[in-house]
Design a protein around this motif. Structure first.
Motif, PDB file in Angstrom:
ATOM      1  N   MET A   1       0.851  -1.194   0.000  1.00 32.54           N
ATOM      2  CA  MET A   1       0.000   0.000   0.000  1.00 32.54           C
ATOM      3  C   MET A   1       0.885   1.241   0.000  1.00 32.54           C
ATOM      4  N   ASP A   2       0.497   2.276  -0.755  1.00 30.52           N
ATOM      5  CA  ASP A   2       1.293   3.482  -0.898  1.00 30.52           C
ATOM      6  C   ASP A   2       1.390   4.236   0.431  1.00 30.52           C
ATOM      7  N   THR A   3       2.489   4.956   0.616  1.00 30.62           N
ATOM      8  CA  THR A   3       2.691   5.691   1.860  1.00 30.62           C
ATOM      9  C   THR A   3       1.740   6.877   1.999  1.00 30.62           C
ATOM     10  N   THR A   4       1.011   7.212   0.933  1.00 35.29           N
ATOM     11  CA  THR A   4       0.035   8.284   1.062  1.00 35.29           C
ATOM     12  C   THR A   4      -1.213   7.818   1.806  1.00 35.29           C
ATOM     13  N   ILE A   5      -1.362   6.526   2.044  1.00 30.56           N
ATOM     14  CA  ILE A   5      -2.583   5.964   2.618  1.00 30.56           C
ATOM     15  C   ILE A   5      -2.339   5.508   4.057  1.00 30.56           C
ATOM     16  N   THR A   6      -3.219   5.930   4.958  1.00 31.78           N
ATOM     17  CA  THR A   6      -3.157   5.495   6.352  1.00 31.78           C
ATOM     18  C   THR A   6      -4.524   4.973   6.766  1.00 31.78           C
ATOM     19  N   PRO A   7      -4.659   3.663   7.094  1.00 28.73           N
ATOM     20  CA  PRO A   7      -5.942   3.152   7.570  1.00 28.73           C
ATOM     21  C   PRO A   7      -6.261   3.719   8.952  1.00 28.73           C
ATOM     22  N   LEU A   8      -7.499   4.177   9.137  1.00 20.42           N
ATOM     23  CA  LEU A   8      -7.903   4.767  10.412  1.00 20.42           C
ATOM     24  C   LEU A   8      -8.952   3.936  11.138  1.00 20.42           C
ATOM     25  N   GLY A   9      -9.296   2.759  10.584  1.00 20.70           N
ATOM     26  CA  GLY A   9     -10.346   1.951  11.181  1.00 20.70           C
ATOM     27  C   GLY A   9     -11.708   2.370  10.676  1.00 20.70           C
ATOM     28  N   GLU A  14      -7.142   7.606   5.432  1.00 23.88           N
ATOM     29  CA  GLU A  14      -6.597   8.947   5.216  1.00 23.88           C
ATOM     30  C   GLU A  14      -5.665   8.911   4.003  1.00 23.88           C
ATOM     31  N   ILE A  15      -5.824   9.892   3.131  1.00 25.91           N
ATOM     32  CA  ILE A  15      -4.974  10.006   1.947  1.00 25.91           C
ATOM     33  C   ILE A  15      -4.220  11.327   2.024  1.00 25.91           C
ATOM     34  N   ASP A  16      -2.904  11.257   2.040  1.00 23.32           N
ATOM     35  CA  ASP A  16      -2.076  12.456   1.998  1.00 23.32           C
ATOM     36  C   ASP A  16      -2.111  12.974   0.566  1.00 23.32           C
ATOM     37  N   THR A  17      -2.794  14.091   0.352  1.00 22.65           N
ATOM     38  CA  THR A  17      -2.998  14.578  -1.013  1.00 22.65           C
ATOM     39  C   THR A  17      -1.831  15.426  -1.536  1.00 22.65           C
ATOM     40  N   ARG A  18      -0.823  15.643  -0.704  1.00 20.52           N
ATOM     41  CA  ARG A  18       0.451  16.210  -1.154  1.00 20.52           C
ATOM     42  C   ARG A  18       0.303  17.569  -1.857  1.00 20.52           C
ATOM     43  N   MET A  19      -0.387  18.460  -1.237  1.00 13.17           N
ATOM     44  CA  MET A  19      -0.516  19.807  -1.808  1.00 13.17           C
ATOM     45  C   MET A  19       0.852  20.433  -2.027  1.00 13.17           C
ATOM     46  N   ALA A  20       1.069  20.930  -3.228  1.00 13.28           N
ATOM     47  CA  ALA A  20       2.315  21.610  -3.611  1.00 13.28           C
ATOM     48  C   ALA A  20       3.540  20.757  -3.313  1.00 13.28           C
ATOM     49  N   GLY A  21       3.360  19.441  -3.265  1.00 14.28           N
ATOM     50  CA  GLY A  21       4.475  18.539  -3.029  1.00 14.28           C
ATOM     51  C   GLY A  21       4.799  18.289  -1.571  1.00 14.28           C
ATOM     52  N   TYR A  22       4.122  18.997  -0.663  1.00 14.99           N
ATOM     53  CA  TYR A  22       4.364  18.798   0.763  1.00 14.99           C
ATOM     54  C   TYR A  22       3.688  17.515   1.249  1.00 14.99           C
ATOM     55  N   ARG A  52      -4.304   7.469  -7.652  1.00 13.30           N
ATOM     56  CA  ARG A  52      -3.452   6.318  -7.348  1.00 13.30           C
ATOM     57  C   ARG A  52      -3.832   5.678  -6.016  1.00 13.30           C
ATOM     58  N   ALA A  53      -4.151   6.506  -5.038  1.00  8.79           N
ATOM     59  CA  ALA A  53      -4.545   5.976  -3.731  1.00  8.79           C
ATOM     60  C   ALA A  53      -5.842   5.177  -3.835  1.00  8.79           C
ATOM     61  N   LEU A  54      -6.806   5.693  -4.587  1.00  8.28           N
ATOM     62  CA  LEU A  54      -8.068   4.971  -4.743  1.00  8.28           C
ATOM     63  C   LEU A  54      -7.852   3.660  -5.496  1.00  8.28           C
ATOM     64  N   GLU A  55      -6.989   3.685  -6.493  1.00 12.86           N
ATOM     65  CA  GLU A  55      -6.667   2.444  -7.203  1.00 12.86           C
ATOM     66  C   GLU A  55      -6.047   1.430  -6.250  1.00 12.86           C
ATOM     67  N   ASP A  56      -5.126   1.874  -5.390  1.00 14.74           N
ATOM     68  CA  ASP A  56      -4.493   0.978  -4.424  1.00 14.74           C
ATOM     69  C   ASP A  56      -5.508   0.388  -3.452  1.00 14.74           C
ATOM     70  N   LEU A  57      -6.591   1.141  -3.212  1.00 10.80           N
ATOM     71  CA  LEU A  57      -7.630   0.676  -2.294  1.00 10.80           C
ATOM     72  C   LEU A  57      -8.738  -0.087  -3.016  1.00 10.80           C
ATOM     73  N   GLY A  58      -8.547  -0.329  -4.303  1.00 16.92           N
ATOM     74  CA  GLY A  58      -9.492  -1.147  -5.057  1.00 16.92           C
ATOM     75  C   GLY A  58     -10.706  -0.409  -5.577  1.00 16.92           C
ATOM     76  N   VAL A  59     -10.643   0.918  -5.612  1.00 18.09           N
ATOM     77  CA  VAL A  59     -11.779   1.715  -6.101  1.00 18.09           C
ATOM     78  C   VAL A  59     -11.507   2.112  -7.542  1.00 18.09           C
ATOM     79  N   GLY A  60     -12.267   1.524  -8.473  1.00 21.27           N
ATOM     80  CA  GLY A  60     -12.117   1.826  -9.889  1.00 21.27           C
ATOM     81  C   GLY A  60     -12.938   3.022 -10.311  1.00 21.27           C
TER      82      GLY A  60
END
Length: 310
Positions: A1-9, A14-22, A52-60
């Protein structure tokens, strides 16, 4: 799973959307229910990260049922048009005061460019229009069907922006607070106000925080940034920070200070309240939160509100 994704239960990610690369500056949330729902898609520049995060989570592309924004500021909703193109069956939900700007974003983009100039493209990108037939506007309250008896309930929460809503998950008790409770800095536990022009209003903002408390949430999910379980303490701190900043700006205004001098005075008076601004803190951390909730923007918003009421 990509590091942008954090399962919260509770099927919440949570998806880190990386605004302006941050990293760690803007969060979107996927509720992976029977009817998957994306809360806060982030900026236009974030859209590929979110996909990409949604794809990693199986959402087409045919699976996403709903996209919800707490309000139409570009760090939250700038990517709505791009995401709507990527997920053609998804309904877009927004407060009625913001709906027309998602359908016809030209005025919003002109205003943003006046504020940010050339930085607009780097920070946010261009908000693309979303077809009006894809948009559902909610008023004081609204309901988003998540399937299986689960729902998101929206509650109008102005003060930060007149088109702001909070969103309560009926199953988890999570409350998506957008910017109505300010900016939360997970690294230092700071809560900083977010009072930009032109909509900031102290009484409305405090009323919205009271409404949030009355909803009895189990957890707060901040767009900036992440989950907080200390609900009562955090909402109380949010209200306290608003009062402190408004009192400080009022004093500066009473002294006849112009904006630059008012910012300097208020910055000096409030600096000790935030660990993130203290000497020895990672400069990048300080920089990114000043970008999100700068003293200049906060003071300008409060000045505008005080002038309006005067």
């Amino acid at each position: 799973m990509d590091t942008t994704i954090t399962p919260l239960g509770g099927d919440v990610y949570e998806i880190d959307t990386r605004m302006a690369g941050y990293s760690g500056i803007t969060a979107g949330y996927l509720i992976l229910s029977d009817r998957p729902c994306l809360v806060e898609p982030g900026t236009a520049g974030s859209a590929p990260v979110v996909r990409r995060a949604l794809e990693d989570l199986g959402v087409g592309e045919k699976d996403l049922a709903t996209v919800v924004v707490t309000h139409i500021h570009l760090d939250h909703a700038g990517g709505v048009g791009d995401i709507a193109e990527m997920y053609p069956d998804a309904e877009v939900v927004v407060h009625e005061k913001g709906a027309r700007h998602l359908a016809s974003p030209e005025r919003l983009m002109r205003s943003a460019r006046m504020v940010y100039g050339d930085r607009l493209d780097t920070l946010f990108g261009e908000l693309k229009p979303t077809g009006a037939d894809r948009i559902r506007a909610v008023d004081d309250t609204g309901v988003i069907d998540l399937g299986g008896g689960r729902r998101l309930e929206s509650y109008h929460s102005p003060g930060h922006a007149k088109h702001h809503v909070g969103l309560l998950d009926s199953r988890t008790g999570d409350l998506y607070v957008g910017d109505a409770a300010g900016v939360y800095v997970p690294e230092t536990k700071d809560v900083r106000p977010a009072t930009p022009p032109p909509d900031f209003d102290l009484d409305s903002a405090l009323d919205s925080l009271r409404r949030f408390r009355e909803l009895g949430p189990q957890r707060l999910l901040f767009a900036h940034y992440g989950p907080v379980t200390e609900v009562e303490e955090t909402l109380e701190r949010s209200a306290e920070e608003l009062r402190v900043w408004v009192d400080a700006v009022r004093d500066a205004r009473d002294e006849g200070l112009d904006l630059d001098h008012a910012v300097a005075m208020v910055r000096d008076r409030t600096r000790e309240r935030y660990v993130v601004l203290q000497e020895g803190t990672d400069p990048e951390l300080t920089e990114k939160y000043e970008l999100l909730s700068s003293a200049a923007s906060n003071v300008a918003g409060i000045m505008h509100a005080l002038d309006r009421h005067a």
